[in-house]
Scaffold this active site. Structure first.
Site, PDB file in Angstrom:
ATOM      1  N   GLY A 133       0.711  -5.201   0.826  1.00  0.00           N
ATOM      2  CA  GLY A 133      -0.469  -5.244  -0.051  1.00  0.00           C
ATOM      3  C   GLY A 133      -0.146  -5.779  -1.431  1.00  0.00           C
ATOM      4  O   GLY A 133      -1.015  -6.335  -2.108  1.00  0.00           O
TER       5      GLY A 133
ATOM      6  N   GLU B 226       4.177  -5.587   7.219  1.00  0.00           N
ATOM      7  CA  GLU B 226       3.301  -4.604   7.878  1.00  0.00           C
ATOM      8  C   GLU B 226       3.640  -4.432   9.361  1.00  0.00           C
ATOM      9  O   GLU B 226       3.521  -3.337   9.908  1.00  0.00           O
ATOM     10  CB  GLU B 226       1.834  -5.055   7.738  1.00  0.00           C
ATOM     11  CG  GLU B 226       1.232  -4.840   6.361  1.00  0.00           C
ATOM     12  CD  GLU B 226       1.522  -5.972   5.384  1.00  0.00           C
ATOM     13  OE1 GLU B 226       0.916  -5.986   4.304  1.00  0.00           O
ATOM     14  OE2 GLU B 226       2.380  -6.829   5.683  1.00  0.00           O
TER      15      GLU B 226
ATOM     16  N   GLU C 232      -0.321  -9.456  -0.961  1.00  0.00           N
ATOM     17  CA  GLU C 232      -1.745  -9.787  -0.745  1.00  0.00           C
ATOM     18  C   GLU C 232      -2.497  -9.776  -2.072  1.00  0.00           C
ATOM     19  O   GLU C 232      -3.347 -10.641  -2.325  1.00  0.00           O
ATOM     20  CB  GLU C 232      -2.352  -8.791   0.241  1.00  0.00           C
ATOM     21  CG  GLU C 232      -1.827  -8.942   1.661  1.00  0.00           C
ATOM     22  CD  GLU C 232      -2.381  -7.866   2.562  1.00  0.00           C
ATOM     23  OE1 GLU C 232      -3.323  -8.168   3.318  1.00  0.00           O
ATOM     24  OE2 GLU C 232      -1.897  -6.711   2.489  1.00  0.00           O
TER      25      GLU C 232
ATOM     26  N   ALA D 218       0.861  -1.178   0.000  1.00  0.00           N
ATOM     27  CA  ALA D 218       0.000   0.000   0.000  1.00  0.00           C
ATOM     28  C   ALA D 218       0.897   1.228   0.000  1.00  0.00           C
ATOM     29  O   ALA D 218       2.077   1.133   0.347  1.00  0.00           O
ATOM     30  CB  ALA D 218      -0.870  -0.014   1.252  1.00  0.00           C
TER      31      ALA D 218
HETATM   32  N1  T1G Z   1       4.671   3.412   0.052  1.00  0.00           N
HETATM   33  C1  T1G Z   1       5.163   4.649  -0.237  1.00  0.00           C
HETATM   34  N2  T1G Z   1       6.481   4.905  -0.537  1.00  0.00           N
HETATM   35  C2  T1G Z   1       7.299   3.854  -0.536  1.00  0.00           C
HETATM   36  C3  T1G Z   1       6.862   2.536  -0.227  1.00  0.00           C
HETATM   37  C4  T1G Z   1       5.479   2.335   0.062  1.00  0.00           C
HETATM   38  N3  T1G Z   1       4.976   1.130   0.341  1.00  0.00           N
HETATM   39  N4  T1G Z   1       7.940   1.707  -0.295  1.00  0.00           N
HETATM   40  C5  T1G Z   1       8.996   2.485  -0.636  1.00  0.00           C
HETATM   41  N5  T1G Z   1       8.620   3.757  -0.782  1.00  0.00           N
HETATM   42  C6  T1G Z   1       9.467   4.888  -1.180  1.00  0.00           C
HETATM   43  C7  T1G Z   1      10.559   5.215  -0.154  1.00  0.00           C
HETATM   44  O1  T1G Z   1      10.101   6.066   0.844  1.00  0.00           O
HETATM   45  C8  T1G Z   1      11.604   5.880  -1.039  1.00  0.00           C
HETATM   46  O2  T1G Z   1      11.182   7.188  -1.257  1.00  0.00           O
HETATM   47  C9  T1G Z   1      11.485   5.117  -2.347  1.00  0.00           C
HETATM   48  O3  T1G Z   1      10.181   4.505  -2.343  1.00  0.00           O
HETATM   49  C10 T1G Z   1      12.508   4.019  -2.521  1.00  0.00           C
HETATM   50  O4  T1G Z   1      12.475   3.209  -1.362  1.00  0.00           O
HETATM   51  C11 T1G Z   1      -2.770  -3.160   3.216  1.00  0.00           C
HETATM   52  C12 T1G Z   1      -1.071  -1.894   4.999  1.00  0.00           C
HETATM   53  C13 T1G Z   1      10.493  -1.820  -1.522  1.00  0.00           C
HETATM   54  C14 T1G Z   1      12.325  -2.989  -0.368  1.00  0.00           C
HETATM   55  O5  T1G Z   1       6.532  -2.043   4.148  1.00  0.00           O
HETATM   56  O6  T1G Z   1      10.738  -2.073   2.190  1.00  0.00           O
HETATM   57  O7  T1G Z   1       0.940  -2.816   2.308  1.00  0.00           O
HETATM   58  O8  T1G Z   1      13.042   8.333  -0.170  1.00  0.00           O
HETATM   59  O9  T1G Z   1      14.742   3.850  -0.500  1.00  0.00           O
HETATM   60  O10 T1G Z   1      16.147   0.387  -0.656  1.00  0.00           O
HETATM   61  O11 T1G Z   1      -1.576  -4.878   4.078  1.00  0.00           O
HETATM   62  O12 T1G Z   1      11.300   0.517   0.034  1.00  0.00           O
HETATM   63  O13 T1G Z   1      13.051   8.014  -2.636  1.00  0.00           O
HETATM   64  O14 T1G Z   1      11.408   9.567  -1.542  1.00  0.00           O
HETATM   65  O15 T1G Z   1      13.463   1.937   0.517  1.00  0.00           O
HETATM   66  O16 T1G Z   1      15.356  -0.129  -3.011  1.00  0.00           O
HETATM   67  C15 T1G Z   1       4.038  -2.654   3.229  1.00  0.00           C
HETATM   68  C16 T1G Z   1       8.253  -0.786   2.235  1.00  0.00           C
HETATM   69  C17 T1G Z   1       3.248  -1.390   3.214  1.00  0.00           C
HETATM   70  C18 T1G Z   1       7.572  -2.068   2.016  1.00  0.00           C
HETATM   71  C19 T1G Z   1      12.787  -0.944  -1.763  1.00  0.00           C
HETATM   72  N6  T1G Z   1       5.223  -2.491   2.417  1.00  0.00           N
HETATM   73  N7  T1G Z   1       9.328  -0.547   1.289  1.00  0.00           N
HETATM   74  O17 T1G Z   1      13.927  -0.660  -1.031  1.00  0.00           O
HETATM   75  O18 T1G Z   1      14.377   1.742  -1.826  1.00  0.00           O
HETATM   76  S1  T1G Z   1       1.854  -1.536   4.300  1.00  0.00           S
HETATM   77  C20 T1G Z   1       6.394  -2.189   2.956  1.00  0.00           C
HETATM   78  C21 T1G Z   1      10.507  -1.196   1.381  1.00  0.00           C
HETATM   79  C22 T1G Z   1       0.742  -2.487   3.417  1.00  0.00           C
HETATM   80  C23 T1G Z   1      -1.405  -3.707   3.379  1.00  0.00           C
HETATM   81  C24 T1G Z   1      -0.482  -2.891   4.181  1.00  0.00           C
HETATM   82  C25 T1G Z   1      11.587  -0.758   0.446  1.00  0.00           C
HETATM   83  C26 T1G Z   1      11.745  -1.650  -0.810  1.00  0.00           C
HETATM   84  P1  T1G Z   1      12.214   8.331  -1.418  1.00  0.00           P
HETATM   85  P2  T1G Z   1      13.830   2.706  -0.686  1.00  0.00           P
HETATM   86  P3  T1G Z   1      15.063   0.317  -1.667  1.00  0.00           P
END
Ligand code: T1G
Length: 704
Positions: free
Chosen positions: A106, A129, A109, A67
């Site tokens: 998500g 999450e 999912e 998400a």
């Molecule tokens: N939403 C918004 N921005 C995101 C994002 C996300 N999910 N994931 C990464 N970014 C942005 C991050 O802030 C950065 O921005 C840029 O992308 C590059 O990320 C309903 C509720 C995918 C492994 O927890 O673990 O789904 O700094 O520097 O090292 O159940 O990003 O460039 O402006 O980390 O290559 C669950 C989170 C969400 C994954 C890539 N998902 N992301 O790593 O790059 S909750 C996560 C990561 C959800 C549902 C629920 C990592 C990555 P900027 P980065 P990276």
């Protein structure tokens, strides 16, 4: 950029197969626009008589990283992710998720709501999450156990870890592995083969096999619950387990309703706010001004001066990152000791089965040692980690200035000495920077990149590039005594000592810190690190200490007796037969009472809340001064430093975020109350006064 549904979710038809490609760089997060675009594309595919199967994939390097975290806390927009997953799963046509790169939260999912999953070799799948204080809220807590069983599902959801393609296939999370990197082509080919085999729509929500052995599933849930109850007051792990219990006990729709309710509870919890703040703060700290304006210098060979605990830990961190390391020591005996410390780390990994002998030899082939600085003539970076004495440091830098090539970065690992003075002592002050590692340097994530007055921007950028290569969390810090972390630590530790002299027991203060979420309290931490380190700092500062300032002698008294902590068998606690768990020490309590009498203090009782408010107020107040002086760029830099270097509980975001959540007026009011007892120690930070007067928060400064 105005995202149209077609731009974020393109649909192309290849004979009987529809390909939907999601595009929302950099990680195809499922923002409202992407969800709307995907729904439109799915409906178009459903309405197209040519289409017998739909392949969903992502453009760029990732499938979907979940998400859009930036949307949390904002008013929800349709379609919701759970509804979108329902639509996908209910599809009359086969739906295949074609995964490459990250399929997280998500994103996974969504893939689980598809009927089949193919993944490329580089795929990373996970449900992280919990690291954001949440739970998989788009059906993940109900579909994952139905597909892979409660134990494997709980492991993924409670650890938040990412798994690779092989493990995902073994678990049954995916069905097929792509043989080439073009995942769209692979996805279409796989869909074609499924159609060719007459494969049927397979809805994960209807699967029962994986949960069929009820006793085993219940046992896995019970084990997970026992483990989660130990996690220092974290909310979402227990909610995840409640959801999986519902998956075992209830029909899918009812389980989904429970998931929705518990997801909302997590979404509204301050822990989610703290953890999401930590997520973005860790990424923002890496964007220091110098990294935006300058290119780092190239590096492959790094010199390390000193083979002590820090030097050896730094060497391991560099070797783990694939760099060539040359360690310099004053003589062969010291060099052998330094090498043995490095080798010992890898021996430990072999023992734990995390490395092979061959792996160790390959790493150590990049490790060199010498007793002459001339071995560093072609080093790209040199990190000095010798005894904390200015003259010793200057002597080392004089040697580096003599032997190192033009353009080499000269770094010091000092934790408090004046780096401007060190830089001024060499002919190339622009090449000198502080790289302050935390012990153990190969484990601790934090790296303070300390910026002296004359350093070149590309040298600072090189420090940040090195941090990225070492997988460290870098924080830019200005030069002052203790930089960001140690400076703030000294102040809240003083506040704790004042409370001990005023009547609190050091053990109550440690309990308060643990209840707040710290892994250990300040006195346990002192015993672990060694009380003699703080003692040396207090002695060093004695000459410049304000004579009017309150000084508590209790810690010095322990050190006078040689009670430094674990390494001497006693400190604030007793450690019988070398145990690492401390026991209360009645002699320490007696010594505290003695010192109170000497100081003429009539002890009083502190409630845990009173202890916590003073401890945090001291931390926040000094944090505000550090930001105002520009030692830290923003409040979030203080948060990241305290979370990654000083055990501040991550789910509270950091002291500055915590203060915003408590309310700055409350923090300021507390400080002004405490100042009535000790106006010198409790001088409210002007920045704090200003923000309260303007009705602003620390977060308002993070956005500037
Ligand atoms: N939403 C918004 N921005 C995101 C994002 C996300 N999910 N994931 C990464 N970014 C942005 C991050 O802030 C950065 O921005 C840029 O992308 C590059 O990320 C309903 C509720 C995918 C492994 O927890 O673990 O789904 O700094 O520097 O090292 O159940 O990003 O460039 O402006 O980390 O290559 C669950 C989170 C969400 C994954 C890539 N998902 N992301 O790593 O790059 S909750 C996560 C990561 C959800 C549902 C629920 C990592 C990555 P900027 P980065 P990276």
């Amino acid at each position: 950029m105005n995202q149209t549904t077609a731009s974020v979710a393109s649909l192309t038809v290849h004979e009987h197969i529809a390909l939907i490609r999601l595009t929302n760089p950099p990680v195809n997060a499922l923002s409202a626009a992407v969800r709307q675009g995907l729904l439109v594309a799915i409906q178009q595919a459903h309405a197209d008589p040519r289409v017998h199967a739909v392949v969903i994939t992502g453009s760029g390097h990732n499938f979907i990283a979940g998400a859009d975290i930036r949307e949390f806390g904002l008013p929800p927009q349709e379609p919701s992710l759970p509804d979108l997953c329902e639509t996908i799963e209910a599809s009359p046509q086969l739906v295949i998720a074609a995964i490459h790169g990250a399929a997280l939260g998500g994103g996974l999912e969504m893939a689980l709501s598809a009927h089949y999953r193919i993944a490329s070799e580089n795929a990373k799948l996970g449900l992280p999450e919990v690291t954001l204080g949440l739970l998989p809220g788009a059906g993940g807590t109900q579909r994952t156990p139905r597909l892979i069983g409660a134990e494997a599902a709980l492991d993924l959801m409670l650890s938040g870890r990412q798994i690779g393609t092989k493990e995902a296939l073994r678990m049954g999370l995916i069905d097929h592995v792509a043989t080439s990197d073009d995942i769209a082509v692979e996805g279409i080919a796989y869909a074609r083969s499924l159609l060719g085999d007459g494969a049927a729509v397979r809805r994960t929500s209807e699967l029962t096999q994986a949960l069929s052995d009820r006793a085993a599933q219940q046992a896995a849930i019970n084990t997970a619950r026992t483990g989660a109850q130990k996690k220092r007051g974290l909310l979402s792990p227990l909610k995840i387990i409640d959801c999986v219990q519902a998956a075992l006990d209830l029909p899918f729709a009812q389980g989904l309703a429970i998931e929705r309710d518990l997801f909302t509870q997590c979404l509204n919890s301050p822990q989610r706010t703290g953890l999401v703040h930590a997520f973005f703060a860790e990424r923002e700290v890496a964007k220091a001004p110098e990294t935006q304006t300058s290119q780092p210098r190239p590096f492959q060979h790094v010199g390390v001066i000193g083979g002590g605990t820090m030097g050896a830990g730094i060497a391991v961190s560099l070797l783990d990152a694939g760099l060539v390391v040359t360690m310099i020591e004053r003589d062969d005996a010291a060099l052998d000791l330094g090498r043995s410390r490095v080798v010992k780390v890898y021996d430990g990994q072999i023992k734990k089965g995390r490395m092979t002998e061959a792996g160790q030899s390959a790493v150590l082939a990049r490790f060199h040692g010498s007793t002459t600085y001339d071995a560093l003539v072609d080093a790209d970076i040199v990190i000095e980690a010798v005894f904390e004495d200015m003259n010793v440091k200057k002597a080392v830098f004089a040697e580096l200035d003599r032997v190192c090539k033009k353009g080499a970065v000269l770094a010091t690992n000092t934790s408090y000495l004046n780096i401007n003075e060190i830089a001024r002592s060499v002919s190339r002050p622009g090449d000198v920077v502080g790289l302050h590692f935390f012990s153990p340097a190969n484990i601790m994530k934090l790296l303070e990149i300390v910026v002296p007055e004359h350093v070149s921007a590309d040298v600072v950028a090189t420090g940040f590039a090195l941090a990225k290569r070492l997988k460290k969390v870098p924080v830019r810090a200005g030069v002052c005594d203790g930089f960001i972390g140690n400076r703030i630590l000294a102040v809240y530790r003083q506040a704790a000592d004042h409370m001990v002299e005023d009547g609190a027991s050091p053990y109550e203060i440690d309990q308060m810190a643990r209840d707040f979420g710290y892994p250990m309290g300040p006195y346990e931490m002192s015993d672990l690190a060694g009380g003699d380190i703080g003692w040396a700092t207090r002695k060093r500062r004695a000459a410049t200490r304000d004579p009017r300032a309150r000084y508590v002698h209790i810690a010095d008294q322990l050190c006078e007796r040689g009670w430094f902590g674990q390494k001497t068998g006693r400190g604030w606690y007793l450690y019988p037969e070398g145990s690492r768990t401390g026991q209360r020490d009645p002699e320490v309590e007696a010594l505290v009472a003695q010192e109170r009498a000497k100081a003429g203090v009539t002890p009083r009782h502190f409630t845990p809340e009173q202890l916590q408010r003073r401890y945090l107020a001291a931390m926040v107040n000094e944090g505000a001064k550090v930001v105002a002086e520009g030692i830290a760029l923003r409040p979030l830099d203080v948060d990241v430093t305290l979370v990654h270097g000083y055990g501040f509980p991550r789910h509270r975001g950091g002291p500055m975020k915590y203060a915003d959540m408590v309310g700055l007026p409350h923090i300021l009011a507390d400080i002004q109350t405490f100042a009535k007892e000790d106006p010198l120690f409790w001088q409210p930070a002007p920045l704090l006064i200003k923000l309260v007067a303007e009705g602003q928060t620390f977060d308002s400064l993070n956005k500037q």
